[in-house]
Design an enzyme around this catalytic site. Structure first.
Site, PDB file in Angstrom:
ATOM      1  N   LYS A  78       0.854  -1.192   0.000  1.00 23.84           N
ATOM      2  CA  LYS A  78       0.000   0.000   0.000  1.00 23.84           C
ATOM      3  C   LYS A  78       0.888   1.240   0.000  1.00 23.84           C
ATOM      4  CE  LYS A  78      -3.808   1.943   2.828  1.00 23.84           C
ATOM      5  NZ  LYS A  78      -4.623   1.691   4.040  1.00 23.84           N
ATOM      6  N   SER A  87      -9.726   1.469   3.267  1.00 21.74           N
ATOM      7  CA  SER A  87      -8.902   2.311   2.421  1.00 21.74           C
ATOM      8  C   SER A  87      -7.887   1.535   1.582  1.00 21.74           C
ATOM      9  CB  SER A  87      -8.155   3.349   3.274  1.00 21.74           C
ATOM     10  OG  SER A  87      -7.244   2.701   4.145  1.00 21.74           O
ATOM     11  N   SER A 110      -9.610  -1.070   7.359  1.00 20.59           N
ATOM     12  CA  SER A 110      -9.058  -0.902   6.011  1.00 20.59           C
ATOM     13  C   SER A 110      -8.332  -2.096   5.421  1.00 20.59           C
ATOM     14  CB  SER A 110      -8.113   0.295   5.974  1.00 20.59           C
ATOM     15  OG  SER A 110      -8.874   1.459   5.884  1.00 20.59           O
TER      16      SER A 110
HETATM   17  N1  GLN Z   1     -13.000   3.530   6.795  1.00 19.21           N
HETATM   18  C1  GLN Z   1     -12.355   3.959   8.002  1.00 19.21           C
HETATM   19  C2  GLN Z   1     -12.021   5.427   7.915  1.00 19.21           C
HETATM   20  O1  GLN Z   1     -12.354   6.007   6.955  1.00 19.21           O
HETATM   21  C3  GLN Z   1     -11.152   3.123   8.273  1.00 19.21           C
HETATM   22  C4  GLN Z   1      -9.963   3.506   7.503  1.00 19.21           C
HETATM   23  C5  GLN Z   1      -8.758   2.710   7.849  1.00 19.21           C
HETATM   24  O2  GLN Z   1      -8.846   1.656   8.490  1.00 19.21           O
HETATM   25  N2  GLN Z   1      -7.612   3.216   7.472  1.00 19.21           N
HETATM   26  O3  GLN Z   1     -11.451   5.992   8.784  1.00 19.21           O
END
Ligand code: GLN
Length: 487
Positions: A81, A156, A180
């Protein structure tokens, strides 16, 4: 080995490499060719460096020829990532702010994968600074779900799940602050594991919310996830939150730990808002474990209803503080339109950050500001303790919890325009981060329209070996991991 090498597991490919039926260069070439063929439709990568990957593969083949293979990851192409630092490669967090930034050093997980002989392949798209659940918040355009490219891959770490599902890497790494890794794994039909807070070093991970962030693997199979986790876990003096604990042989544990397990079903996770097809698939997984002699108990996590609010106070507070470093002076985007130095800060941040990141910085700054700190941030910390206690109470009676990973399958790109609708998708995953627990998403079926469904297993702190064993028992009795999208 035959065609479609890019859909094989690490375990299979490592055996073929060991048996000299395949070279790391051939495997890397297959992954590169696949990536070039599908990337125009999937867009899982922000960048990749073919020559560099092939040089790594050739070095791996040379090591192997000299009898110096480092283990099962030797010669395996793994993509990271774009929030994890790799020396000399771009590191953008999918933000305009870091568009031209090249990392001067390796993250600890990067160093560990290099030591394990992996071929590091490409920078994977994600929501900007890992904020989002669909990868639509990337400044470089959305990623398509390989099962239906008009739909999101989750987020994400959507590039990490999509690249793996599309055969553009053999395994990938993502980061998980509120879901994420697990949610995109569910939406793309692969395995995703968020380790216990403190198991994997975050040195060299672009920080989002430091009390929640963890790095973890995406893999085709539970065994592959065990292999990658074993390579990246362990204490690191460069991350003061990383824990001094013995790292078991996760792969060997799969064969040793057989259950029967006691599994808890949290009733709050099967409530309104859950897609009926996902609910039915998870019910079938529960029935499977029961048929294997596992004891199934309903449990309650009464503070679940506060998870979302608590998360969006703590995560935004920490994000506002972590992102203060992007000031246009030290690194990142610098505005050319500024009148003076103060204006330079304002303009650089206004131009460099996208709308979701700005929303979070504003929210986080607000909840930390004097006068509101006690009412929001301090209170959220107290509720966080109650949420963790809920899980620890449940674990007095059961080994692990089984839940859906995401309330919905992959939705259309552009479908969820309202930020709150997006936040609600994290409902089953964020409690795990607030409590610092390990969580694993595994494929558990498909909707009638052919979209993957994921089930989540939540474990006790540092009991990843149990979690992987429980997941492997289910995986071996089903053939979900042998299905691939037709791209
Ligand atoms: N969807 C969650 C957020 O927007 C989690 C994101 C993540 O785990 N990086 O914060």
């Amino acid at each position: 080995m035959s065609s479609e090498l890019f859909y094989r597991s690490i375990a299979e490919l490592a055996a073929a490499l060991d048996a000299k039926k395949l070279t790391a260069v051939e495997l890397t070439q297959a992954v590169i060719a696949r990536t070039k063929a599908v990337e125009p439709r999937v867009h899982a990568f922000n960048s990749f460096d073919e020559a560099d990957a092939l040089a790594q593969a050739a070095a791996s083949d040379a090591r192997r020829a000299a009898g110096q293979s480092s283990g099962p990851l030797e010669g395996i192409p793994i993509a990271l990532k774009d929030v994890i630092a790799v020396t000399g490669q771009p590191l953008t967090a999918s933000s305009k702010m870091l568009k031209n930034f090249v990392s001067p050093y390796d993250a600890t997980v990067t160093t560990k994968l290099k030591k394990a002989g992996a071929v590091l392949w490409g920078r994977l798209n994600c929501d900007e600074f890992a904020m989002g659940s669909s990868t639509e918040n990337s400044a470089f355009g959305p990623t398509g779900n390989p099962w239906d490219v008009t739909r999101v891959p989750g987020g994400s770490s959507g590039g990490s799940s999509a690249a793996l599902a599309a055969g553009e890497a053999i395994a990938t790494l993502g980061s998980d602050t509120g879901g994420s890794i697990r949610q995109p794994a569910a939406l793309c039909g692969v395995v995703g594991l968020k380790p216990t807070y403190g198991l994997v070093s975050r040195y060299g991970l672009i920080a989002f919310a430091s009390s929640l962030d963890q790095i973890g693997p995406f893999a085709r199979t539970v065994e592959d996830a065990a292999i990658v986790l074993g390579a990246i876990a362990g204490h690191d003096e460069r991350d003061s939150t990383s824990f001094k604990t013995d790292i078991p042989d996760y792969r060997a544990a799969l064969a040793q730990r057989k259950g029967p397990w006691k599994l808890g079903i949290p009733k709050e996770y099967f409530a309104e808002g859950l897609d009926p097809e996902i609910g039915a698939a998870v019910e079938q997984a529960i029935a499977f474990y029961k048929s294997q002699g596992c004891e199934i108990r309903e449990v309650s996590l009464p503070h679940t209803k506060y998870c979302l609010d608590t998360y969006y106070v703590i995560a935004t507070a920490e994000a506002s503080s972590n992102l203060a470093r992007y000031d246009g002076i030290r690194y990142g985007h610098r505005s050319t339109a500024a009148k003076d130095v103060v204006d330079l800060y304002f303009q650089s941040r206004a131009e460099g950050f996208g709308p979701e990141v700005k929303r979070r910085i504003i929210l986080g700054t607000y909840v930390l500001s004097s006068g509101y700190y006690d009412a929001y941030y301090l209170r959220a910390q107290k509720v966080r303790t109650l949420i963790r206690q809920d899980f620890l109470n449940a674990f007095r009676d059961v080994d692990a919890l089984l839940t859906p990973t995401s309330p919905v399958p992959a939705f259309k790109i552009g479908e969820k325009a309202d930020p709150l609708a997006m936040y609600l998708l994290d409902i089953y995953t964020i409690g795990v981060n607030l409590a610092g627990l390990p969580g694993l998403s595994m494929p558990c079926g498909f909707t009638k329209s052919g979209l993957p469904i994921g089930a989540q297993l939540i474990g006790q702190p540092f009991r990843e070996a149990d979690l992987l064993s429980i997941a492997a028992a289910y995986e071996q009795a089903h053939d979900w991991t042998k299905k691939f999208p037709s791209l």
